[in-house]
Design an enzyme around this catalytic site. Sequence first.
Site, PDB file in Angstrom:
ATOM      1  N   GLU A   1       9.493  12.071 -33.788  1.00 33.01           N
ATOM      2  CA  GLU A   1       8.943  12.824 -32.662  1.00 33.01           C
ATOM      3  C   GLU A   1       7.506  13.248 -32.919  1.00 33.01           C
ATOM      4  OE1 GLU A   1      10.012  13.210 -29.682  1.00 33.01           O
ATOM      5  OE2 GLU A   1      11.847  12.113 -30.093  1.00 33.01           O
TER       6      GLU A   1
ATOM      7  N   CYS B   1       9.490  -2.962 -10.709  1.00 38.78           N
ATOM      8  CA  CYS B   1      10.591  -2.437  -9.892  1.00 38.78           C
ATOM      9  C   CYS B   1      11.750  -3.423  -9.795  1.00 38.78           C
ATOM     10  CB  CYS B   1      10.083  -2.091  -8.490  1.00 38.78           C
ATOM     11  SG  CYS B   1       8.838  -0.765  -8.473  1.00 38.78           S
TER      12      CYS B   1
END
Length: 343
Positions: free
Chosen positions: A89, A252
């Site tokens: 992280e 998409c």
Amino acid sequence: MTAIPPLPASTPEAAVNDPSAGTRPRTVPGPGSRSAPGEAGVPDAAGIETAGARASALHTPVLAWFDQHARDLPWRRPEAGAWGVMVSEFMLQQTPVSRVLPVYEQWLARWPRPADLAAEPSGEAVRAWGRLGYPRRALRLHGAAVAITERHGGDVPSEHAQLLALPGIGEYTAAAVASFAYGQRHAVLDTNVRRVFARTVTGVQYPPNATTAAERKLARALLPDDDTTAAHWAAASMELGALVCTARNEDCSRCPVSGHCAWRLAGKPAHEGPARRGQTYAGTDRQVRGRLLAVLRESAGPVGQASLDAVWHEPVQRARALDGLVADGLVEPLEGGRYRLPG
């Protein structure tokens, strides 16, 4: 990510491991930054209520897609543990996976536990950080390792409040570690997730520059009810933003929720907010700082001023960059005009 347990067999959503997308620029809310409902990228109360009502229609296809397409990354494997998740992280903030992978592997081989890192000078963390960029992250990770060793017996804490209390850890990282390492239910909002929610739910191309209270409320409304599914949802929505619903050239045709996407259904209206400029690097103080640090990282001992002067031609900018490194605690000045990484 790592220690997220598998979904129960009775759960319809397919489960995988975690997030950790491509570039992970962590947008930190600036002081006083507020966006009112109705601004670009900010859902109003009705939009949040609608999102909560149809959240399950998003969960199933996104989690199933994640089950098929999640990348196999080392911090997603069970052996990474909570420390491996935390290290990833820190490293993935504003840095792409491809650059993080080799440094991550070397880091965990050298410092497999927080106590291992805490036992060494912070300058060694800066040295091992290499060219990941934004080296203050190395100092913060070292500081977190020291605190974990002193306060928690060397184990990364599992409670969100304890994670948030560690030096160098903000709301995003605390939620990410609690979710991805411990399978807890938290809204994990990085830039990829915020972009997915802005498009699918709010109907705009990009979220605001800084995370808003309305976005946090929307993220909580979209969270599945149980911890395990919520942790997988956090990972899956992040991966979707990294691989499909990207900042540019979104695909998409590969999106599992394109039929529910408010932005696509509205005809993909263009972004109406402030222009989104890419960061420049060449000729900036960041580049100068990087070159100065490279000299210090590659040296076994202190470095004289002449060695630093040789890496950048412009004296005023060079001095400003060096002063900044000293002020940030990344470089220590010594007597006789010499410098070293922090001891």
